[in-house]
Design a protein around this motif. Structure first.
Motif, PDB file in Angstrom:
ATOM      1  N   ALA A 139       3.939  -4.103  10.783  1.00 58.96           N
ATOM      2  CA  ALA A 139       3.070  -3.414   9.816  1.00 58.96           C
ATOM      3  C   ALA A 139       3.673  -3.443   8.418  1.00 58.96           C
ATOM      4  CB  ALA A 139       2.853  -1.972  10.252  1.00 58.96           C
ATOM      5  N   MET A 140       4.981  -3.272   8.336  1.00 59.10           N
ATOM      6  CA  MET A 140       5.666  -3.305   7.040  1.00 59.10           C
ATOM      7  C   MET A 140       5.485  -4.670   6.369  1.00 59.10           C
ATOM      8  SD  MET A 140       9.759  -2.890   6.311  1.00 59.10           S
ATOM      9  CE  MET A 140      10.455  -3.468   4.761  1.00 59.10           C
ATOM     10  N   VAL A 141       5.615  -5.738   7.148  1.00 57.95           N
ATOM     11  CA  VAL A 141       5.466  -7.095   6.602  1.00 57.95           C
ATOM     12  C   VAL A 141       4.043  -7.321   6.085  1.00 57.95           C
ATOM     13  CG1 VAL A 141       5.478  -9.554   7.178  1.00 57.95           C
ATOM     14  CG2 VAL A 141       7.300  -8.068   8.022  1.00 57.95           C
ATOM     15  N   VAL A 142       3.047  -6.893   6.877  1.00 54.05           N
ATOM     16  CA  VAL A 142       1.643  -7.080   6.477  1.00 54.05           C
ATOM     17  C   VAL A 142       1.329  -6.279   5.211  1.00 54.05           C
ATOM     18  CG1 VAL A 142      -0.766  -6.776   7.164  1.00 54.05           C
ATOM     19  CG2 VAL A 142       0.919  -7.533   8.846  1.00 54.05           C
ATOM     20  N   LEU A 143       1.773  -5.021   5.160  1.00 54.22           N
ATOM     21  CA  LEU A 143       1.546  -4.191   3.976  1.00 54.22           C
ATOM     22  C   LEU A 143       2.268  -4.763   2.753  1.00 54.22           C
ATOM     23  CD1 LEU A 143       1.827  -0.570   5.440  1.00 54.22           C
ATOM     24  CD2 LEU A 143      -0.239  -1.660   4.551  1.00 54.22           C
ATOM     25  N   ALA A 144       3.430  -5.357   2.981  1.00 53.28           N
ATOM     26  CA  ALA A 144       4.198  -5.943   1.876  1.00 53.28           C
ATOM     27  C   ALA A 144       3.429  -7.079   1.202  1.00 53.28           C
ATOM     28  CB  ALA A 144       5.546  -6.450   2.381  1.00 53.28           C
ATOM     29  N   PHE A 145       2.691  -7.862   1.988  1.00 57.11           N
ATOM     30  CA  PHE A 145       1.877  -8.934   1.419  1.00 57.11           C
ATOM     31  C   PHE A 145       0.811  -8.383   0.472  1.00 57.11           C
ATOM     32  CE2 PHE A 145       3.469 -11.689   4.863  1.00 57.11           C
ATOM     33  CZ  PHE A 145       3.678 -12.864   4.129  1.00 57.11           C
ATOM     34  N   PRO A 149       2.708  -7.837  -4.461  1.00 53.34           N
ATOM     35  CA  PRO A 149       2.048  -8.384  -5.663  1.00 53.34           C
ATOM     36  C   PRO A 149       1.586  -7.290  -6.634  1.00 53.34           C
ATOM     37  CG  PRO A 149       1.240  -9.484  -3.695  1.00 53.34           C
ATOM     38  CD  PRO A 149       2.043  -8.312  -3.229  1.00 53.34           C
ATOM     39  N   LEU A 150       1.259  -6.105  -6.094  1.00 51.60           N
ATOM     40  CA  LEU A 150       0.782  -5.004  -6.937  1.00 51.60           C
ATOM     41  C   LEU A 150       1.912  -4.252  -7.625  1.00 51.60           C
ATOM     42  CD1 LEU A 150      -2.059  -3.293  -4.826  1.00 51.60           C
ATOM     43  CD2 LEU A 150      -2.329  -4.531  -6.983  1.00 51.60           C
ATOM     44  N   PHE A 151       2.990  -3.969  -6.885  1.00 55.87           N
ATOM     45  CA  PHE A 151       4.036  -3.078  -7.393  1.00 55.87           C
ATOM     46  C   PHE A 151       5.397  -3.753  -7.593  1.00 55.87           C
ATOM     47  CE2 PHE A 151       1.219  -0.499  -4.549  1.00 55.87           C
ATOM     48  CZ  PHE A 151       0.524   0.162  -5.551  1.00 55.87           C
ATOM     49  N   GLY A 152       5.520  -5.013  -7.255  1.00 54.22           N
ATOM     50  CA  GLY A 152       6.803  -5.689  -7.362  1.00 54.22           C
ATOM     51  C   GLY A 152       7.580  -5.611  -6.055  1.00 54.22           C
ATOM     52  N   TRP A 153       8.660  -6.428  -5.953  1.00 50.30           N
ATOM     53  CA  TRP A 153       9.417  -6.514  -4.695  1.00 50.30           C
ATOM     54  C   TRP A 153      10.027  -5.179  -4.281  1.00 50.30           C
ATOM     55  CZ3 TRP A 153       9.342 -10.092  -1.084  1.00 50.30           C
ATOM     56  CH2 TRP A 153       8.896 -11.369  -1.424  1.00 50.30           C
ATOM     57  N   LYS A 154      10.773  -4.546  -5.177  1.00 49.32           N
ATOM     58  CA  LYS A 154      11.498  -3.327  -4.849  1.00 49.32           C
ATOM     59  C   LYS A 154      10.549  -2.204  -4.435  1.00 49.32           C
ATOM     60  CE  LYS A 154      15.007  -0.178  -6.715  1.00 49.32           C
ATOM     61  NZ  LYS A 154      15.824   0.168  -7.923  1.00 49.32           N
ATOM     62  N   GLU A 155       9.552  -1.939  -5.279  1.00 46.60           N
ATOM     63  CA  GLU A 155       8.598  -0.861  -5.016  1.00 46.60           C
ATOM     64  C   GLU A 155       7.697  -1.194  -3.832  1.00 46.60           C
ATOM     65  OE1 GLU A 155       7.387   2.962  -5.990  1.00 46.60           O
ATOM     66  OE2 GLU A 155       8.827   1.790  -7.126  1.00 46.60           O
ATOM     67  N   LEU A 157       8.131  -3.282  -1.240  1.00 44.20           N
ATOM     68  CA  LEU A 157       8.795  -3.270   0.068  1.00 44.20           C
ATOM     69  C   LEU A 157       9.077  -1.855   0.541  1.00 44.20           C
ATOM     70  CD1 LEU A 157      11.336  -6.251  -0.217  1.00 44.20           C
ATOM     71  CD2 LEU A 157       9.340  -6.087   1.299  1.00 44.20           C
ATOM     72  N   PHE A 158       9.533  -0.999  -0.383  1.00 42.88           N
ATOM     73  CA  PHE A 158       9.820   0.382   0.033  1.00 42.88           C
ATOM     74  C   PHE A 158       8.537   1.116   0.410  1.00 42.88           C
ATOM     75  CE2 PHE A 158      10.497   4.915  -0.541  1.00 42.88           C
ATOM     76  CZ  PHE A 158      11.634   5.102   0.236  1.00 42.88           C
ATOM     77  N   ASP A 159       7.465   0.933  -0.362  1.00 45.01           N
ATOM     78  CA  ASP A 159       6.183   1.558  -0.028  1.00 45.01           C
ATOM     79  C   ASP A 159       5.710   1.109   1.352  1.00 45.01           C
ATOM     80  OD1 ASP A 159       6.182   2.842  -2.449  1.00 45.01           O
ATOM     81  OD2 ASP A 159       4.783   1.458  -3.426  1.00 45.01           O
ATOM     82  N   SER A 160       5.880  -0.173   1.640  1.00 44.56           N
ATOM     83  CA  SER A 160       5.472  -0.721   2.947  1.00 44.56           C
ATOM     84  C   SER A 160       6.306  -0.118   4.064  1.00 44.56           C
ATOM     85  CB  SER A 160       5.620  -2.243   2.944  1.00 44.56           C
ATOM     86  OG  SER A 160       4.866  -2.818   1.908  1.00 44.56           O
ATOM     87  N   PHE A 161       7.617  -0.033   3.841  1.00 45.16           N
ATOM     88  CA  PHE A 161       8.539   0.557   4.812  1.00 45.16           C
ATOM     89  C   PHE A 161       8.184   2.021   5.088  1.00 45.16           C
ATOM     90  CE2 PHE A 161      12.229   3.477   4.591  1.00 45.16           C
ATOM     91  CZ  PHE A 161      12.771   3.287   5.848  1.00 45.16           C
ATOM     92  N   PHE A 162       7.997   2.793   4.035  1.00 43.66           N
ATOM     93  CA  PHE A 162       7.736   4.232   4.174  1.00 43.66           C
ATOM     94  C   PHE A 162       6.401   4.499   4.867  1.00 43.66           C
ATOM     95  CE2 PHE A 162       6.259   8.399   2.928  1.00 43.66           C
ATOM     96  CZ  PHE A 162       7.406   9.187   2.918  1.00 43.66           C
ATOM     97  N   HIS A 163       5.341   3.807   4.438  1.00 50.82           N
ATOM     98  CA  HIS A 163       4.017   4.088   4.990  1.00 50.82           C
ATOM     99  C   HIS A 163       3.841   3.549   6.407  1.00 50.82           C
ATOM    100  CE1 HIS A 163       3.256   4.840   0.684  1.00 50.82           C
ATOM    101  NE2 HIS A 163       2.399   5.726   1.145  1.00 50.82           N
ATOM    102  N   ALA A 164       4.589   2.505   6.764  1.00 52.45           N
ATOM    103  CA  ALA A 164       4.561   2.013   8.150  1.00 52.45           C
ATOM    104  C   ALA A 164       5.123   3.081   9.083  1.00 52.45           C
ATOM    105  CB  ALA A 164       5.359   0.724   8.275  1.00 52.45           C
TER     106      ALA A 164
END
Length: 440
Positions: A139-145, A149-155, A157-164
Motif C-alpha cells: 500500500a505504501m508503494v502504491v500511495l507513493a506513486f 509527484p505531488l509532495f516530493g520524495w521526502k514528504e 514517502l513519509f505520507d505514504s508510510f504513515f497513512h498505510a
C-alpha cells in the motif's frame, strides 16, 4: 515478589496494565520538546497517545500543526502497536530470541486477539505479521506513486508510510488538517485506503483462514459470516449515504456524480471503524448521522484492528431474534448451528457496550456545553474506536477529555475484558431448579 504478583494476574488484568503502560509511555514521548512544534498539555498528550494506541483517531489537537516528524513517527508506532497488538510484538521478540512461550503468555495473546481457543495462537501471530507488514508495504508503494509527484520524495514517502499504517490499523489519523477531504474524488487514494480498511477490519483469523484454505466450502463459519456481512453492510451503507446526502449542499451536493459515488463509498467503508473522512461530518443530514451511529457501534470483525461490538456479534443477535420469531429453538446460518453460549456472549457484549455508551453520554451531558447528538456521536465514535467527530473533540473540557479517554480504552480492550477485570469468570458446577418468568 513483583514477579509472583504479575503471575497471579488474570489475562484481562495483565492486558489492561500493558495497554495502560504503553499509553503513558507514549504520552511522555509526545510531551517531549522534540515531538511537538508547540507545547501541549499533559492531558492532550495522554489523549493523543490513547487515541493512537486504541487506533481511534480522535484528536484534541491538530496532528500536522502540532507534532513534528518525530512526533508523527511516535504516533505511527503507537498505532502499529495498538493495531497488531502489544502481545503480538512480544511473541515476535520471544521467537527471535529463541525463548519458550508459556501457557500464561498464550492466554494473554488469546485474550488480546479475541480467540476462542488457545491452540494455534502463536501460528496466528506469525501469519499476522507476515500479512500485515506485506500489505502495508504494498500500500505504501502504491500511495507513493500518487503522492511523491505531488509532495516530493521526502514528504510523499513519509505520507505514504504513515497513512498505510493508519489505514490498515483502522486508526483514522491523517497528516492533513482536513483529513483526506482533498482526495475525495481520487480513485487511487480511495481504493488503497478503503482496501486497507476492509482487510484490517475483516480480522486476522479470517485472513489466515482464507490464506490457508482458499476455498469457500472449506472456510470456517466465522469467516463466511464476516465476508458476506461485510460485503452486504458496505453496499447498503454506500447506497443510503448516497441517497441521504445527494442534495446536501454542504457535503455531496456540489460534487460531480463520480465524486459523489467515490465519497459515498469511502464514508461507507471508513465509518464503521477507521475514522477517515472526505466530507464534513458535522454538515451531514440527521438521517446520515443516525446511520453513522449504527455503523460505528457495530464496528469491524473480531480479532481485527477495528472496534465496536463487532459485526459477527450484531449478526448473531439478529439471527437469534429471527429464530425466536420463527419459533425455532436453535440459531443457524450456512447450514451450521450457533451454540447458545455464543448467543449469550453476544448479548452480554451488546448490553455491556450500551451501558458504557449510556454512562459516558450521561456524564458528558453534564460536563460539556454541546447538543445531545454531538455528545452521543462523540461517545459512539470513541467506543467504536472510529475517530470521526462532529467537531466536539477540540472543545472538550478537562473532564470531557478524561471521559473520552476511558471510553476509547474500553472500546479497544472490549467490554467483556473490562468486565473480567472486576469479576473473574467462574463456571458453576451445580444448577438451580428452573421456573418460568413472564417477559414482553
Amino acid at each position: 515478589m513483583l514477579k509472583q504478583k504479575v503471575l497471579k494476574l488474570s489475562p484481562s488484568q495483565l492486558l489492561f496494565l500493558i495497554f495502560g503502560f504503553f499509553i503513558l509511555a507514549g504520552a511522555v514521548l509526545l510531551k517531549l520538546p522534540f515531538s511537538t512544534k508547540q507545547s501541549i498539555t499533559w492531558i492532550d498528550a495522554i489523549f493523543t497517545s490513547t487515541s493512537a494506541m486504541t487506533v481511534t483517531g480522535l484528536g484534541t489537537v491538530d496532528t500536522p500543526e502540532t507534532f513534528t516528524r518525530i512526533g508523527e513517527i511516535i504516533i505511527a508506532v503507537l498505532i502499529q502497536l495498538g493495531g497488531l497488538g502489544i502481545m503480538s510484538f512480544a511473541v515476535l521478540i520471544y521467537i527471535m530470541l529463541g525463548k519458550k512461550i508459556g501457557i500464561k503468555q498464550r492466554m494473554v495473546i488469546q485474550q488480546a486477539l479475541n480467540q476462542i481457543n488457545i491452540g494455534g495462537v502463536i501460528k496466528l501471530v506469525k501469519y499476522l505479521f507476515l500479512f500485515s507488514l506485506s500489505i502495508e508495504l504494498i500500500a505504501m508503494v502504491v500511495l507513493a506513486f500518487r503522492w511523491v509527484p505531488l509532495f516530493g520524495w521526502k514528504e510523499g514517502l513519509f505520507d505514504s508510510f504513515f497513512h498505510a499504517i493508519s489505514a490498515f490499523n483502522n486508526a483514522g489519523f491523517a497528516l492533513w488538517s482536513d483529513n483526506l477531504t482533498q482526495f475525495a474524488g481520487d480513485p487511487t487514494v480511495n481504493i488503497v485506503i478503503t482496501t486497507l480498511i476492509i482487510i484490517g477490519g475483516l480480522g486476522f483469523t479470517v485472513l489466515v483462514d482464507m490464506f490457508i484454505k482458499r476455498r469457500w466450502s472449506k472456510l470456517s463459519l466465522h469467516s463466511k459470516m464476516m465476508i458476506v456481512s461485510t460485503i452486504v453492510i458496505n453496499i447498503v451503507s454506500m447506497a443510503f449515504i448516497f441517497l441521504f446526502e445527494y442534495g446536501n449542499s454542504k457535503t455531496l451536493g456540489p460534487l460531480p456524480l463520480g465524486e459523489k459515488l467515490w465519497t459515498s463509498y469511502f464514508q461507507a467503508i471508513t465509518t464503521r471503524t477507521a475514522g477517515f473522512n472526505t466530507i464534513d461530518i458535522g454538515s451531514m443530514d440527521e438521517s446520515t448521522i443516525f446511520l453513522f451511529l449504527i455503523l460505528m457501534f457495530i464496528g469491524a470483525g473480531s480479532a481485527s484492528t477495528g472496534g465496536g461490538i463487532k459485526l459477527t456479534t450484531f449478526l448473531v443477535i439478529g439471527l437469534a431474534v429471527i429464530s425466536f420469531i420463527r419459533g425455532k429453538d436453535d440459531v443457524f446460518i450456512f447450514k451450521r448451528t450457533i451454540k447458545p453460549n455464543i448467543v449469550m456472549k453476544s448479548l452480554a457484549i451488546t448490553i455491556t457496550s450500551i451501558s458504557i455508551v449510556v454512562l459516558a453520554v450521561f456524564l458528558l451531558n453534564i460536563t460539556e456545553k454541546a447538543s445531545f447528538v454531538k455528545v452521543l456521536f462523540e461517545v459512539v465514535s470513541a467506543f467504536g474506536t472510529v475517530g470521526v467527530t462532529m467537531g466536539l473533540t477540540g472543545s472538550l473540557s478537562f473532564l470531557g477529555k478524561i471521559i473520552i479517554i476511558l471510553v476509547m480504552f474500553a472500546g479497544k480492550l472490549g467490554p467483556l475484558t473490562l468486565a473480567f477485570l472486576i469479576a473473574k469468570p467462574n463456571k458453576a458446577n451445580f444448577k438451580y431448579p428452573s421456573e418460568e418468568v413472564m417477559t414482553g
